[in-house]
Every structure is written in C-alpha cells, then in structure tokens.
Design an enzyme around this catalytic site. Structure first.
Site, PDB file in Angstrom:
ATOM      1  N   ARG A   1       0.861  -1.175   0.000  1.00 59.47           N
ATOM      2  CA  ARG A   1       0.000   0.000   0.000  1.00 59.47           C
ATOM      3  C   ARG A   1       0.904   1.234   0.000  1.00 59.47           C
ATOM      4  O   ARG A   1       2.013   1.198   0.517  1.00 59.47           O
ATOM      5  CB  ARG A   1      -0.910   0.007   1.226  1.00 59.47           C
ATOM      6  CG  ARG A   1      -1.798  -1.228   1.343  1.00 59.47           C
ATOM      7  CD  ARG A   1      -2.561  -1.241   2.662  1.00 59.47           C
ATOM      8  NE  ARG A   1      -3.392  -2.429   2.807  1.00 59.47           N
ATOM      9  CZ  ARG A   1      -2.985  -3.584   3.325  1.00 59.47           C
ATOM     10  NH1 ARG A   1      -1.734  -3.694   3.775  1.00 59.47           N
ATOM     11  NH2 ARG A   1      -3.798  -4.618   3.414  1.00 59.47           N
TER      12      ARG A   1
ATOM     13  N   LYS B   1      -1.856  -2.510   8.097  1.00 60.28           N
ATOM     14  CA  LYS B   1      -3.302  -2.397   8.294  1.00 60.28           C
ATOM     15  C   LYS B   1      -3.869  -3.457   9.217  1.00 60.28           C
ATOM     16  O   LYS B   1      -4.636  -3.165  10.119  1.00 60.28           O
ATOM     17  CB  LYS B   1      -3.989  -2.450   6.922  1.00 60.28           C
ATOM     18  CG  LYS B   1      -5.478  -2.192   6.964  1.00 60.28           C
ATOM     19  CD  LYS B   1      -6.041  -2.153   5.559  1.00 60.28           C
ATOM     20  CE  LYS B   1      -7.527  -1.886   5.573  1.00 60.28           C
ATOM     21  NZ  LYS B   1      -8.102  -1.848   4.213  1.00 60.28           N
TER      22      LYS B   1
ATOM     23  N   HIS C   1      -3.686   3.209  -4.945  1.00 67.62           N
ATOM     24  CA  HIS C   1      -3.949   1.786  -4.713  1.00 67.62           C
ATOM     25  C   HIS C   1      -3.878   0.972  -6.004  1.00 67.62           C
ATOM     26  O   HIS C   1      -3.781  -0.259  -5.956  1.00 67.62           O
ATOM     27  CB  HIS C   1      -5.320   1.607  -4.065  1.00 67.62           C
ATOM     28  CG  HIS C   1      -5.370   0.462  -3.096  1.00 67.62           C
ATOM     29  ND1 HIS C   1      -4.595   0.409  -1.946  1.00 67.62           N
ATOM     30  CD2 HIS C   1      -6.081  -0.693  -3.107  1.00 67.62           C
ATOM     31  CE1 HIS C   1      -4.842  -0.708  -1.299  1.00 67.62           C
ATOM     32  NE2 HIS C   1      -5.728  -1.398  -1.979  1.00 67.62           N
TER      33      HIS C   1
ATOM     34  N   ARG D   1      -0.908  -1.367  -6.240  1.00 67.13           N
ATOM     35  CA  ARG D   1      -1.061  -2.655  -5.546  1.00 67.13           C
ATOM     36  C   ARG D   1      -1.857  -3.630  -6.413  1.00 67.13           C
ATOM     37  O   ARG D   1      -1.498  -4.801  -6.541  1.00 67.13           O
ATOM     38  CB  ARG D   1      -1.752  -2.409  -4.210  1.00 67.13           C
ATOM     39  CG  ARG D   1      -1.921  -3.628  -3.307  1.00 67.13           C
ATOM     40  CD  ARG D   1      -2.379  -3.130  -1.944  1.00 67.13           C
ATOM     41  NE  ARG D   1      -2.943  -4.152  -1.085  1.00 67.13           N
ATOM     42  CZ  ARG D   1      -2.236  -4.929  -0.263  1.00 67.13           C
ATOM     43  NH1 ARG D   1      -0.920  -4.815  -0.228  1.00 67.13           N
ATOM     44  NH2 ARG D   1      -2.832  -5.807   0.525  1.00 67.13           N
TER      45      ARG D   1
ATOM     46  N   HIS E   1      -2.848 -10.187   3.151  1.00 59.21           N
ATOM     47  CA  HIS E   1      -4.284 -10.349   3.389  1.00 59.21           C
ATOM     48  C   HIS E   1      -4.510 -11.354   4.514  1.00 59.21           C
ATOM     49  O   HIS E   1      -3.917 -12.434   4.508  1.00 59.21           O
ATOM     50  CB  HIS E   1      -4.992 -10.848   2.129  1.00 59.21           C
ATOM     51  CG  HIS E   1      -5.129  -9.802   1.075  1.00 59.21           C
ATOM     52  ND1 HIS E   1      -5.326 -10.105  -0.258  1.00 59.21           N
ATOM     53  CD2 HIS E   1      -5.108  -8.441   1.146  1.00 59.21           C
ATOM     54  CE1 HIS E   1      -5.423  -8.988  -0.953  1.00 59.21           C
ATOM     55  NE2 HIS E   1      -5.290  -7.967  -0.126  1.00 59.21           N
TER      56      HIS E   1
ATOM     57  N   TYR F   1      -8.109 -11.870  -7.522  1.00 62.06           N
ATOM     58  CA  TYR F   1      -7.126 -11.883  -8.605  1.00 62.06           C
ATOM     59  C   TYR F   1      -6.984 -13.261  -9.254  1.00 62.06           C
ATOM     60  O   TYR F   1      -6.249 -13.408 -10.225  1.00 62.06           O
ATOM     61  CB  TYR F   1      -5.758 -11.449  -8.065  1.00 62.06           C
ATOM     62  CG  TYR F   1      -5.767 -10.102  -7.385  1.00 62.06           C
ATOM     63  CD1 TYR F   1      -5.793  -8.931  -8.128  1.00 62.06           C
ATOM     64  CD2 TYR F   1      -5.749  -9.997  -5.999  1.00 62.06           C
ATOM     65  CE1 TYR F   1      -5.794  -7.681  -7.507  1.00 62.06           C
ATOM     66  CE2 TYR F   1      -5.749  -8.759  -5.360  1.00 62.06           C
ATOM     67  CZ  TYR F   1      -5.778  -7.612  -6.117  1.00 62.06           C
ATOM     68  OH  TYR F   1      -5.787  -6.388  -5.499  1.00 62.06           O
TER      69      TYR F   1
END
Length: 333
Positions: A193, A216, A269, A272, A295, A304
């Site tokens: 990010r 995050k 973003h 990314r 994640h 993806y």
C-alpha cells in the site's frame, strides 16, 4: 423515589447506582406522576439494555471507542465515521433504535451514495453493538444482527498495462519530489500500500528484503526486492534511522494525472492492484500472493485468481463439447 417541586414544575432527582453512582436530575415535568414515571422508565430501560434511559446512539459509539475502538489501528477513523453515521440517523435514543429505523435510513441514504457504502456503514454500526454485547455493556440483541446487506455486483479491479506502468514511472521520475519514484517502485515491486512504502524506515530494508511492520491488519510481512532497488532506496532516502521518504502522495497524484489514465476511483492503490494482477497473469501462486499482500483472508486475494492462465482451464478440456470432438477424432483415425 426522589421527586421534588421546583416552582411550577417537578424534578426527578436520583442516583443511578446508589450514592456512589451517577446522579440523575431531570427537570421540567408538569406533574409529580410524570417525574416518578421517568425514574421508573429509567431503571426499566437500564435493566433491559444495560444503558441509561437517556443514552443516545452517539453515547454508545463513545462507549464502544473507550472500551474497544481505541485498541484498533483505525479506531479514530471508525469513531469519526460512526459519529457521523449517528448524526445522519438523527442520533436516536439508543433503546429506541431498531432494524426498521435502519431500513428507513438506508432507503434515504441510497439516493446519495452507492450500496457498498451503505453496507460499510451497516457493518461499522453492527460491530459497535456486537462488541458492546460481548463486553456486557448492552443487554439487548444487536438491532442490525438480522438485517441483510444489500447485494452488490463484484467490482472489476482495474490495473495498468506494462506500457502504462512504464509511462507512469517516467512521470514519477520527472516529479519535483524525488521520493515519488522510489515509493512507486516499491509499490510495484512488492504490492505494498502507498502508506506502507512511504512510511518505511531505513532499518526495515535489509538483506535484500523490505520488512513491513505496523500495517493495516497488524501482520508483519517481508518481501524480496532487486538489489538495484535497494541501492536506489538508500541513495535517495533521507539519512538517519527514521523514515526514508517524505510525504509524496500529492506528487504521485500529479504524475498520475499527467498520464491521463481513465481509472475512476483509483489512484495510489492501483499500484497494488497492478502488482497482484501481473503476478497472477505471470503464473504466480494465489497463496503466495496472499502472503505477499498481507491479506488476513484468502477471500480478498481470490479477486485476482481469474487472471491466472490456469484459472478454470479445465472448463475447456472437460466440457462435453470437447469430449465429443475428441471422441469423433478417434473414430476417424
């Protein structure tokens, strides 16, 4: 019961939990019975909800932040959003707020924002009630617990082509902020990010890897980078043991706008997304990508998966049409 007459009106004056508790004083009742009824209702609601009669939705949000939200990485941001949400809802009394009140708000709100925004608001407010229930500070059920979210179409993620990446990097290199280029390179090389790459410290880059901490979801991760990029980072970065880069988000925005790419709602973003998309198109593994991106759930990374060359490839080889053609070719041989 403690009520008294003040001039022409009556006042309810009592303690919430005996002398050691909060003192409650409510003035302006026309009759003595109205003042007594207020005190009775106060304790009835407190017994049912665990909160005082006059607590409003914003009060619950504040209690949630003090007891739990302050421990979250984005706690202050969520507090601000929930306070704004309570205001848009009219800041109702907490014990009166229910699923019907939310449904009516949602109907109005959908004329202003997208369904996904309303779903986000519902998740935030529902989490407030759920956490207060777990902490024993709210005794009723979650008023949003049984409310279904609005079904939305999955948004197709936008990413840049290799030619667009090259064009963007040229614009970043030409920026007056010389940190824009290396930060953009880091995002494209590691799937970071923007704020993660921009806030890197010198000690987080060593051994041919970038080590992302305090991110995050609070899960640290390490991603390898080329030697050339590591040398560039140390050459351009600020000296000392602190941050390597100054803030350069605005400079990147200018560089991106100069490129003229049409990617609504996407800015930093998109780097990314571009990393993840090209990683999968190049034959990368989805589980490895999950670890690279940091994640916490594979569900997010699965966005993806369809870009992989092998994604659902068996649909062709195992289809009845293919099998019939294959069988026919065997007969004619």
């Amino acid at each position: 019961m403690t009520v008294r007459k003040d001039g022409k009106t009556w006042t309810a004056d009592f303690y919430e939990n005996g002398r050691s508790g909060r003192r409650i004083r409510k003035k302006g009742f026309a009759t003595k019975s109205a003042a007594i009824r207020y005190e009775q209702d106060f304790f009835a609601v407190k017994g049912e909800t665990g909160r005082p009669l006059d607590d409003r939705l914003s009060d619950l949000v504040k209690v949630w932040y003090d007891l739990h939200g302050c421990t979250l990485k984005d706690g202050k941001q969520r507090l601000a959003r929930c306070e704004a949400l309570a205001k848009r809802l009219g800041n109702p009394l907490a014990f009166e707020f229910d699923s019907l009140a939310w449904a009516r708000y949602r109907q109005r709100r959908l004329t202003e924002v997208k369904p996904e925004t309303v779903n986000h608001e519902q998740r935030y407010l529902s989490a407030v009630f759920s956490e207060l229930i777990r902490l024993g500070s709210w005794h009723k059920e979650n008023p949003l617990g049984k409310v279904r979210q609005i079904k939305t179409d999955q948004v197709e993620l936008t990413f840049l082509s290799l030619d667009q990446v090259a064009r963007l990097l040229e614009e970043c290199k030409a920026s007056t902020n010389n940190h824009t280029y290396p930060v953009a390179l880091l995002c494209l090389a590691t799937g970071a990010r923007w704020e993660e790459a921009e806030s890197l410290t010198r000690g987080a880059v060593h051994g041919g890897k970038v080590h992302y901490h305090r991110i995050k979801n609070r899960q640290s991760r390490s991603v390898p980078i080329p030697d050339e990029l590591e040398r560039l980072i140390f050459k351009v970065g600020m000296p000392g043991s602190g941050r390597l880069f100054m803030s350069c988000r605005a400079a990147f925005r200018c560089a991106y706008q100069r490129c003229g790419f049409q990617t609504p709602g996407q800015m930093t973003h998109i780097l990314r997304h571009t990393f993840a998309s090209h990683y999968m198109m190049g034959g990368g593994d989805i589980l490895t990508l999950q670890r690279i991106l940091g994640h916490s759930s594979i569900t997010m990374t699965m966005r993806y998966a369809h870009l992989s060359p092998e994604h659902l490839a068996s649909a062709m080889s195992l289809s009845p049409l293919y099998q019939i053609k294959h069988f026919a070719s065997q007969v004619h041989q």
